[in-house]
Design an enzyme around this catalytic site. Structure first.
Site, PDB file in Angstrom:
ATOM      1  N   TYR A  71       0.845  -1.218   0.000  1.00  0.00           N
ATOM      2  CA  TYR A  71       0.000   0.000   0.000  1.00  0.00           C
ATOM      3  C   TYR A  71       0.872   1.256   0.000  1.00  0.00           C
ATOM      4  O   TYR A  71       0.522   2.254  -0.624  1.00  0.00           O
ATOM      5  CB  TYR A  71      -0.986  -0.035   1.169  1.00  0.00           C
ATOM      6  CG  TYR A  71      -2.181  -0.897   0.818  1.00  0.00           C
ATOM      7  CD1 TYR A  71      -2.191  -2.267   1.084  1.00  0.00           C
ATOM      8  CD2 TYR A  71      -3.264  -0.359   0.124  1.00  0.00           C
ATOM      9  CE1 TYR A  71      -3.240  -3.073   0.687  1.00  0.00           C
ATOM     10  CE2 TYR A  71      -4.328  -1.151  -0.274  1.00  0.00           C
ATOM     11  CZ  TYR A  71      -4.313  -2.512   0.001  1.00  0.00           C
ATOM     12  OH  TYR A  71      -5.362  -3.295  -0.429  1.00  0.00           O
ATOM     13  N   HIS A  85     -15.139   1.684  -1.466  1.00  0.00           N
ATOM     14  CA  HIS A  85     -14.030   0.798  -1.072  1.00  0.00           C
ATOM     15  C   HIS A  85     -12.990   1.522  -0.236  1.00  0.00           C
ATOM     16  O   HIS A  85     -11.866   1.043  -0.099  1.00  0.00           O
ATOM     17  CB  HIS A  85     -13.378   0.177  -2.326  1.00  0.00           C
ATOM     18  CG  HIS A  85     -14.286  -0.767  -3.043  1.00  0.00           C
ATOM     19  ND1 HIS A  85     -14.055  -1.218  -4.314  1.00  0.00           N
ATOM     20  CD2 HIS A  85     -15.446  -1.348  -2.638  1.00  0.00           C
ATOM     21  CE1 HIS A  85     -15.032  -2.034  -4.677  1.00  0.00           C
ATOM     22  NE2 HIS A  85     -15.889  -2.132  -3.691  1.00  0.00           N
ATOM     23  N   GLY A  97     -15.383   3.485 -16.612  1.00  0.00           N
ATOM     24  CA  GLY A  97     -14.128   2.792 -16.316  1.00  0.00           C
ATOM     25  C   GLY A  97     -14.232   1.701 -15.281  1.00  0.00           C
ATOM     26  O   GLY A  97     -13.374   1.598 -14.394  1.00  0.00           O
ATOM     27  N   ASN A 146     -16.483   3.359 -21.570  1.00  0.00           N
ATOM     28  CA  ASN A 146     -15.460   2.346 -21.342  1.00  0.00           C
ATOM     29  C   ASN A 146     -14.704   2.154 -22.654  1.00  0.00           C
ATOM     30  O   ASN A 146     -15.184   2.534 -23.713  1.00  0.00           O
ATOM     31  CB  ASN A 146     -16.116   1.027 -20.898  1.00  0.00           C
ATOM     32  CG  ASN A 146     -15.152   0.134 -20.135  1.00  0.00           C
ATOM     33  OD1 ASN A 146     -14.070  -0.165 -20.636  1.00  0.00           O
ATOM     34  ND2 ASN A 146     -15.501  -0.261 -18.926  1.00  0.00           N
TER      35      ASN A 146
HETATM   36  N1  APR Z   1     -11.234   4.886 -20.122  1.00  0.00           N
HETATM   37  C1  APR Z   1     -12.364   4.190 -19.810  1.00  0.00           C
HETATM   38  N2  APR Z   1     -12.355   2.912 -19.348  1.00  0.00           N
HETATM   39  C2  APR Z   1     -11.143   2.327 -19.199  1.00  0.00           C
HETATM   40  C3  APR Z   1      -9.921   2.984 -19.493  1.00  0.00           C
HETATM   41  C4  APR Z   1     -10.009   4.318 -19.977  1.00  0.00           C
HETATM   42  N3  APR Z   1      -8.905   5.034 -20.292  1.00  0.00           N
HETATM   43  N4  APR Z   1      -8.896   2.123 -19.243  1.00  0.00           N
HETATM   44  C5  APR Z   1      -9.457   0.972 -18.786  1.00  0.00           C
HETATM   45  N5  APR Z   1     -10.799   1.091 -18.774  1.00  0.00           N
HETATM   46  C6  APR Z   1     -11.798   0.104 -18.327  1.00  0.00           C
HETATM   47  C7  APR Z   1     -11.475  -1.350 -18.624  1.00  0.00           C
HETATM   48  O1  APR Z   1     -11.961  -1.724 -19.907  1.00  0.00           O
HETATM   49  C8  APR Z   1     -12.250  -2.052 -17.497  1.00  0.00           C
HETATM   50  O2  APR Z   1     -13.595  -2.284 -17.900  1.00  0.00           O
HETATM   51  O3  APR Z   1     -11.822   0.208 -16.914  1.00  0.00           O
HETATM   52  C9  APR Z   1     -12.254  -1.030 -16.370  1.00  0.00           C
HETATM   53  C10 APR Z   1     -11.329  -1.403 -15.221  1.00  0.00           C
HETATM   54  O4  APR Z   1     -11.834  -2.585 -14.649  1.00  0.00           O
HETATM   55  P1  APR Z   1     -11.115  -3.196 -13.350  1.00  0.00           P
HETATM   56  O5  APR Z   1      -9.636  -3.183 -13.555  1.00  0.00           O
HETATM   57  O6  APR Z   1     -11.820  -4.484 -13.048  1.00  0.00           O
HETATM   58  O7  APR Z   1     -11.389  -2.124 -12.199  1.00  0.00           O
HETATM   59  P2  APR Z   1     -12.736  -1.928 -11.381  1.00  0.00           P
HETATM   60  O8  APR Z   1     -13.930  -2.225 -12.211  1.00  0.00           O
HETATM   61  O9  APR Z   1     -12.642  -0.596 -10.756  1.00  0.00           O
HETATM   62  O10 APR Z   1     -12.582  -3.044 -10.221  1.00  0.00           O
HETATM   63  C11 APR Z   1     -13.529  -3.018  -9.184  1.00  0.00           C
HETATM   64  O11 APR Z   1     -12.170  -4.635  -7.993  1.00  0.00           O
HETATM   65  O12 APR Z   1     -10.053  -5.291  -7.326  1.00  0.00           O
HETATM   66  C12 APR Z   1     -11.224  -4.689  -6.902  1.00  0.00           C
HETATM   67  O13 APR Z   1     -11.426  -3.122  -5.157  1.00  0.00           O
HETATM   68  C13 APR Z   1     -10.954  -3.274  -6.466  1.00  0.00           C
HETATM   69  O14 APR Z   1     -12.337  -1.307  -6.738  1.00  0.00           O
HETATM   70  C14 APR Z   1     -11.782  -2.418  -7.423  1.00  0.00           C
HETATM   71  C15 APR Z   1     -12.850  -3.393  -7.894  1.00  0.00           C
END
Ligand code: APR
Length: 250
Positions: A66, A118, A188, A214
């Site tokens: 972290y 979170h 995102g 996205n």
């Molecule tokens: N613009 C828009 N979307 C984007 C971009 C961008 N520049 N870059 C990536 N993405 C999209 C990806 O296509 C994906 O759908 O952002 C998303 C990221 O997904 P994850 O990595 O799964 O992140 P998230 O959805 O926030 O995860 C949720 O999972 O690990 C836990 O606690 C953690 O809060 C997190 C939760």
């Protein structure tokens, strides 16, 4: 980018906005996402770094991870998508940001209504007495997990780890705002982590207009009213431009 007349009409009539965000909104700030080709969970195991058991098993290693994430975040800044959402506050009765992100970028971008499902990596607390830990004394090069000044307990980041309960007050308020929203932007997020992913579903079920931004299709694309595929940092400023045109011409 062309926006349909029906979308522009929804913007014109909207008063209450919820913006539900995930790691993808911070990708253009240089903060890695969790899934997808360069995702954190492709290289590291969440059960070894983002769970209470992992912390108890190896507190220094989890703390160091972290600290490493905080040092990355401290070198980065909010991007055009974050700032567009902040500016949207001027054009609607209420704009509420419900985020899964712990990177603090929405607050740094100046958003006034931020609901952190979170937690927030900039906050820490004692696992025993739950007192907040004085972050100002938190040197990022400290690799060893600090101990509480009052009871000697281990200090942990104020983030929700896998298997832990979300802050119920924050979640309940986020659900209420989503159900009352006229538009729920979903930016995102892969929308695969629950219960957070219930928020946009609840908005849709209550009749809100679901607008997905996205770079690729997600679990929500089937039910979204509008999906705009591309980088949030490019699309959100374009949506803001349309909002300015529509909301100042009324
Ligand atoms: N613009 C828009 N979307 C984007 C971009 C961008 N520049 N870059 C990536 N993405 C999209 C990806 O296509 C994906 O759908 O952002 C998303 C990221 O997904 P994850 O990595 O799964 O992140 P998230 O959805 O926030 O995860 C949720 O999972 O690990 C836990 O606690 C953690 O809060 C997190 C939760």
């Amino acid at each position: 980018m062309n926006f349909t007349d029906s979308f522009l009409k929804r913007i014109t009539n909207a008063e209450k906005i919820v913006v539900f965000t995930g790691a993808g909104i911070s990708a253009e700030s240089g903060i890695p996402t969790f899934r997808g080709k360069d995702g954190i969970w492709n290289k590291l195991k969440p059960e070894e770094l983002a769970s209470f058991n992992a912390f108890l098993k190896n507190p220094d290693m989890v703390w160091e991870w972290y600290q490493h994430r905080r040092s990355i975040i401290h070198e980065k800044s909010p991007n055009a998508a974050h700032y567009s959402i902040t500016e949207m506050e001027k054009y609607f009765d209420k704009v509420s940001v419900v985020t899964q992100n712990v990177d603090n970028l929405h607050r740094r971008a100046g958003n006034n209504n931020v609901y952190e499902l979170h937690g927030n990596i900039e906050r820490n607390y004692c696992i025993e007495c739950k007192r907040p830990y004085n972050d100002s004394g938190l040197e990022l090069e400290n690799k060893q997990v600090p101990k509480c000044d009052y009871c000697g307990g281990l200090i942990r980041p104020d983030v929700v780890w896998f298997g832990e309960v979300l802050p119920q007050d924050v979640f309940a308020e986020s659900e209420r705002l989503a159900a009352e929203s006229d538009i729920c932007f979903v930016i995102g997020t892969s929308a695969v982590v629950y219960p957070a992913a219930y928020i946009p579903l609840g908005a849709k079920q209550a009749g809100s207009c679901l607008v997905e931004i996205n770079i690729e299709e997600t679990e929500l694309s089937q039910i979204a009213d509008y999906s705009y595929f591309g980088a949030a940092g490019k699309i959100m400023p374009k949506i803001l431009d349309e909002i300015k045109k529509l909301k100042t011409s009324i």
